[in-house]
Design a protein around this motif. Structure first.
Motif, PDB file in Angstrom:
ATOM      1  N   TRP A  23       0.834  -1.211   0.000  1.00 43.10           N
ATOM      2  CA  TRP A  23       0.000   0.000   0.000  1.00 43.10           C
ATOM      3  C   TRP A  23       0.862   1.252   0.000  1.00 43.10           C
ATOM      4  O   TRP A  23       0.522   2.240  -0.644  1.00 43.10           O
ATOM      5  CB  TRP A  23      -0.950   0.010   1.192  1.00 43.10           C
ATOM      6  N   THR A  43      -1.417  -0.345  -3.831  1.00 49.66           N
ATOM      7  CA  THR A  43      -2.287  -1.498  -4.034  1.00 49.66           C
ATOM      8  C   THR A  43      -1.495  -2.773  -3.772  1.00 49.66           C
ATOM      9  O   THR A  43      -0.274  -2.733  -3.606  1.00 49.66           O
ATOM     10  CB  THR A  43      -2.856  -1.498  -5.470  1.00 49.66           C
ATOM     11  N   THR A  44      -2.201  -3.890  -3.761  1.00 51.21           N
ATOM     12  CA  THR A  44      -1.561  -5.201  -3.657  1.00 51.21           C
ATOM     13  C   THR A  44      -1.660  -5.881  -5.019  1.00 51.21           C
ATOM     14  O   THR A  44      -2.252  -5.340  -5.947  1.00 51.21           O
ATOM     15  CB  THR A  44      -2.256  -6.066  -2.598  1.00 51.21           C
ATOM     16  N   GLY A  90      -5.159  -6.136  -5.965  1.00 50.06           N
ATOM     17  CA  GLY A  90      -5.667  -4.834  -6.382  1.00 50.06           C
ATOM     18  C   GLY A  90      -5.250  -4.480  -7.800  1.00 50.06           C
ATOM     19  O   GLY A  90      -6.007  -3.851  -8.539  1.00 50.06           O
ATOM     20  N   LEU A 123      -7.661  -1.708  -8.555  1.00 55.29           N
ATOM     21  CA  LEU A 123      -8.058  -1.003  -7.339  1.00 55.29           C
ATOM     22  C   LEU A 123      -6.839  -0.371  -6.681  1.00 55.29           C
ATOM     23  O   LEU A 123      -5.737  -0.925  -6.723  1.00 55.29           O
ATOM     24  CB  LEU A 123      -8.722  -1.974  -6.354  1.00 55.29           C
ATOM     25  N   HIS A 124      -7.044   0.803  -6.069  1.00 57.17           N
ATOM     26  CA  HIS A 124      -5.980   1.501  -5.348  1.00 57.17           C
ATOM     27  C   HIS A 124      -6.491   1.990  -4.012  1.00 57.17           C
ATOM     28  O   HIS A 124      -7.657   2.364  -3.878  1.00 57.17           O
ATOM     29  CB  HIS A 124      -5.479   2.716  -6.147  1.00 57.17           C
ATOM     30  N   VAL A 125      -5.603   2.009  -3.038  1.00 63.56           N
ATOM     31  CA  VAL A 125      -5.908   2.571  -1.729  1.00 63.56           C
ATOM     32  C   VAL A 125      -5.431   4.018  -1.734  1.00 63.56           C
ATOM     33  O   VAL A 125      -4.271   4.292  -2.053  1.00 63.56           O
ATOM     34  CB  VAL A 125      -5.196   1.782  -0.604  1.00 63.56           C
ATOM     35  N   VAL A 138     -10.840   2.629  -0.931  1.00 62.41           N
ATOM     36  CA  VAL A 138     -10.380   1.901  -2.110  1.00 62.41           C
ATOM     37  C   VAL A 138     -11.143   2.431  -3.318  1.00 62.41           C
ATOM     38  O   VAL A 138     -12.363   2.536  -3.292  1.00 62.41           O
ATOM     39  CB  VAL A 138     -10.612   0.380  -1.953  1.00 62.41           C
ATOM     40  N   ALA A 172      -8.784   2.197 -10.218  1.00 70.26           N
ATOM     41  CA  ALA A 172      -7.648   2.870 -10.832  1.00 70.26           C
ATOM     42  C   ALA A 172      -7.993   3.333 -12.227  1.00 70.26           C
ATOM     43  O   ALA A 172      -8.769   2.688 -12.930  1.00 70.26           O
ATOM     44  CB  ALA A 172      -6.442   1.922 -10.890  1.00 70.26           C
ATOM     45  N   SER A 226      -2.841  -0.425 -13.720  1.00 70.12           N
ATOM     46  CA  SER A 226      -1.511  -0.269 -13.129  1.00 70.12           C
ATOM     47  C   SER A 226      -0.634  -1.429 -13.600  1.00 70.12           C
ATOM     48  O   SER A 226      -1.045  -2.570 -13.540  1.00 70.12           O
ATOM     49  CB  SER A 226      -1.635  -0.273 -11.605  1.00 70.12           C
TER      50      SER A 226
END
Length: 99
Positions: free
Chosen positions: A21, A26-27, A30, A35-37, A89, A92, A96
């Motif tokens: 993160w 993200t992981t 993600g 998806l992004h935090v 969350v 994106a 990515s």
């Protein structure tokens, strides 16, 4: 006591989440789902936020996963650990790269 390392794998998972993160936002999961935090105040995710979010995941888990189920009930779609860390969350833009 059957597992020689006890709950060590949970600690490793928390470290993995915090590092990813902070460094990537993200992981790997993600990345796959775009998806992004991000922080709700718009600032970059720093080490403190990433660590608090990772530790907050334990709270979300220990109450019968209610902290994760909360996403479906919350108008901002935040889990308990997101509320604690001040994160959300988001999808994106444009994806990515894995590397």
């Amino acid at each position: 006591m059957l597992h020689p390392f006890g709950d060590f794998h949970i600690v490793v998972l928390a470290i993995y989440g915090a590092v990813m993160w902070k460094l990537r936002g993200t992981t790997v999961g993600g990345i796959v789902f775009d998806l992004h935090v991000v922080r709700v105040d718009g600032r970059p995710v720093d080490w403190e936020t990433a660590i608090v979010r990772a530790l907050g995941c334990f709270l979300s888990l220990c109450v019968v996963f209610l902290g994760f189920i909360w996403i479906a009930l919350d108008p901002n779609r935040q889990a308990w650990h997101d509320k604690i860390a001040g994160t959300v969350v988001v999808r994106a833009k444009g994806g990515s790269p894995l590397l």
